[in-house]
Design a protein around this motif. Structure first.
Motif, PDB file in Angstrom:
ATOM      1  N   GLN A  24       0.771  -1.108   0.161  1.00 19.60           N
ATOM      2  CA  GLN A  24       0.015   0.209  -0.029  1.00 19.60           C
ATOM      3  C   GLN A  24       0.763   1.154   0.226  1.00 19.60           C
ATOM      4  O   GLN A  24       0.385   2.403  -0.306  1.00 19.60           O
ATOM      5  CB  GLN A  24      -1.169   0.047   1.243  1.00 19.60           C
ATOM      6  CG  GLN A  24      -1.762  -1.177   1.285  1.00 19.60           C
ATOM      7  CD  GLN A  24      -2.935  -0.973  -0.035  1.00 19.60           C
ATOM      8  OE1 GLN A  24      -3.589  -0.147  -0.139  1.00 19.60           O
ATOM      9  NE2 GLN A  24      -2.936  -2.316  -0.647  1.00 19.60           N
ATOM     10  N   ILE A 185      -4.328  -0.202  -4.452  1.00 17.30           N
ATOM     11  CA  ILE A 185      -3.834   0.729  -3.245  1.00 17.30           C
ATOM     12  C   ILE A 185      -5.107   1.420  -2.880  1.00 17.30           C
ATOM     13  O   ILE A 185      -5.677   2.272  -3.358  1.00 17.30           O
ATOM     14  CB  ILE A 185      -2.833   1.692  -3.824  1.00 17.30           C
ATOM     15  CG1 ILE A 185      -1.820   0.903  -4.199  1.00 17.30           C
ATOM     16  CG2 ILE A 185      -2.398   2.677  -2.664  1.00 17.30           C
ATOM     17  CD1 ILE A 185      -0.345   1.672  -4.989  1.00 17.30           C
ATOM     18  N   LYS A 186      -5.406   0.857  -1.576  1.00 14.49           N
ATOM     19  CA  LYS A 186      -6.768   1.280  -0.980  1.00 14.49           C
ATOM     20  C   LYS A 186      -6.706   2.611  -0.058  1.00 14.49           C
ATOM     21  O   LYS A 186      -6.797   2.725   1.006  1.00 14.49           O
ATOM     22  CB  LYS A 186      -7.206   0.023  -0.035  1.00 14.49           C
ATOM     23  CG  LYS A 186      -7.479  -0.979  -0.906  1.00 14.49           C
ATOM     24  CD  LYS A 186      -8.508  -1.028  -2.057  1.00 14.49           C
ATOM     25  CE  LYS A 186      -8.726  -2.380  -2.626  1.00 14.49           C
ATOM     26  NZ  LYS A 186      -9.579  -2.377  -3.781  1.00 14.49           N
ATOM     27  N   ARG A 187      -5.832   3.626  -0.738  1.00 13.97           N
ATOM     28  CA  ARG A 187      -6.056   4.723   0.070  1.00 13.97           C
ATOM     29  C   ARG A 187      -5.871   6.027  -0.865  1.00 13.97           C
ATOM     30  O   ARG A 187      -5.695   5.696  -2.172  1.00 13.97           O
ATOM     31  CB  ARG A 187      -4.694   4.999   0.804  1.00 13.97           C
ATOM     32  CG  ARG A 187      -3.396   4.613   0.015  1.00 13.97           C
ATOM     33  CD  ARG A 187      -2.129   4.677   0.881  1.00 13.97           C
ATOM     34  NE  ARG A 187      -1.043   4.691   0.059  1.00 13.97           N
ATOM     35  CZ  ARG A 187      -0.230   5.570  -0.675  1.00 13.97           C
ATOM     36  NH1 ARG A 187      -0.667   6.779  -0.861  1.00 13.97           N
ATOM     37  NH2 ARG A 187       0.848   5.290  -1.410  1.00 13.97           N
TER      38      ARG A 187
END
Length: 376
Positions: A24, A185-187
């Motif tokens: 991430q 990419i969880k942001r």
């Protein structure tokens, strides 16, 4: 390598990956990634001998006297967030390389430039996402005086649009756009991504990619200097990373997949360096799948690597031959992706999946901000 029918099946490119191994964030220090070395020789053996190390070991792992080819394209802050006339939110991702947008640009008096800035517009391709359906002729407003009018709808959210702006378009995107981090990419993108989602050798005059050539993210100026001191030659190509790189393969028989074309540039100096290396029997190492596709795409079109500016839509999968590249430095790729198929074509699908399985077991970090693999 002679492919078998399983090599053409989309489901043959699945593998299990714990979500916690999807990187991430980049490593704290650029270049502090791990490196897995996979021998290409003996590709018929599905259980390869792997070498595990750090990216700092790269000069000791590369083939001697190799010519290294890297993609010098620069990521554009190509993701725009704006609003519809109804007040709803809209997102636009520019897919057309910025240099081509500028070639198509024409003064547009309808826009009425403010503050002395001249107004322009050009046709382009992009992805549009918003709540509800998108109407042809609808215009979306973004910051920095940028607007997008939908001209024609295509498959999977793609649109032909008229992009309009005032003044310097690159500066407009830099002022209001976002780094287009991939969806795994969880942001949201942050300040750190402005530098870390670029290679240290990305050229400002090659701005226009919508994703980073991620194998190059590991390099530091110190590594570049170390490679030069060890006698490795360095040359560059440009592939403006677009939809072809990240669009999913949706056909169960992968031979039916059609790559979206991407714009590439091979300068005269790079073509000459490759010709020299081949004549001298020196290996060519491609940094990343984008460099592979540039070199192999031009060789397929022209019979050899020569100076070239134009498009490639080459799709490399098991059974396709490699005319130019002898080794590949790459990251770990998504299941069922065209990039996994490319490296499987280079080293063998079963060997590649066996290497991936060991990488998972040993806790390697995967995808854009993850660890590296050298196939030689």
């Amino acid at each position: 390598m002679i492919p078998d029918e399983a090599d053409f099946s989309l489901s043959s490119y699945r593998f299990d990956l714990p979500s916690e191994q999807i990187a991430q964030f980049p490593p704290e220090e650029r270049g502090a990634s791990r490196l897995l070395v996979l021998p290409r020789k003996g590709a018929s053996d599905p259980r390869p001998e792997l070498r595990h190390g750090m990216f700092g070991d790269l000069p000791d792992c590369l083939p001697e006297n190799a010519l290294i080819i890297a993609n010098n394209s620069r990521v554009l802050q190509a993701r725009l967030l704006g609003s519809r006339g109804t007040g709803g939110k809209v997102e636009f991702l520019l897919l057309t390389p910025l240099p081509l947008v500028m070639e198509r640009a024409r003064p547009d008096k309808r826009l009425g430039g403010t503050g002395g800035a001249e107004a322009f517009s050009a046709e382009a391709e992009g992805l549009v996402r918003c709540g509800g359906s998108v109407r042809e002729g609808e215009t979306f407003a973004f910051g920095a005086g940028i607007s997008v009018t939908v001209l024609e709808s295509g498959p999977f959210g793609q649109r032909r649009v008229r992009l309009a702006w005032q003044g310097d378009l690159a500066k407009g995107f830099a002022a209001t756009g976002h780094i287009p981090l991939p969806p795994y990419i969880k942001r949201a993108d942050g300040e750190e991504d402005l530098s870390r989602y670029q290679t240290v050798y990305a050229r400002s005059d090659k701005t226009g990619s919508v994703a980073a050539p991620t194998a190059g993210l590991h390099f530091t100026p110190a590594m570049r200097e170390k490679l030069a001191d060890r006698g490795f030659e360095w040359a560059e190509v440009t592939l403006y990373v677009g939809y072809g790189t990240f669009s999913p393969v949706r056909c169960e028989d992968i031979r039916s997949h059609r790559m979206h074309r991407e714009y590439v540039e091979v300068p005269e100096a790079t073509a000459a360096a490759i010709a020299r290396a081949k004549a001298q029997g020196r290996p060519v190492v491609a940094v990343g799948t984008t460099s592979v596709r540039t070199l192999e795409g031009v060789a397929e079109l022209c019979g050899r690597v020569q100076p070239y500016t134009g498009w490639t839509d080459i799709f490399l999968y098991p059974g396709r031959n490699f005319r130019v590249v002898d080794a590949v430095l790459t990251n770990f790729h998504l299941p069922e992706s065209s990039l996994l198929m490319l490296v499987s074509a280079f080293a063998g699908r079963e060997r590649m999946l066996a290497a991936y399985a060991e990488a998972v077991t040993r806790g390697y970090r995967f995808f854009s901000y993850g660890d590296a693999m050298l196939i030689k």
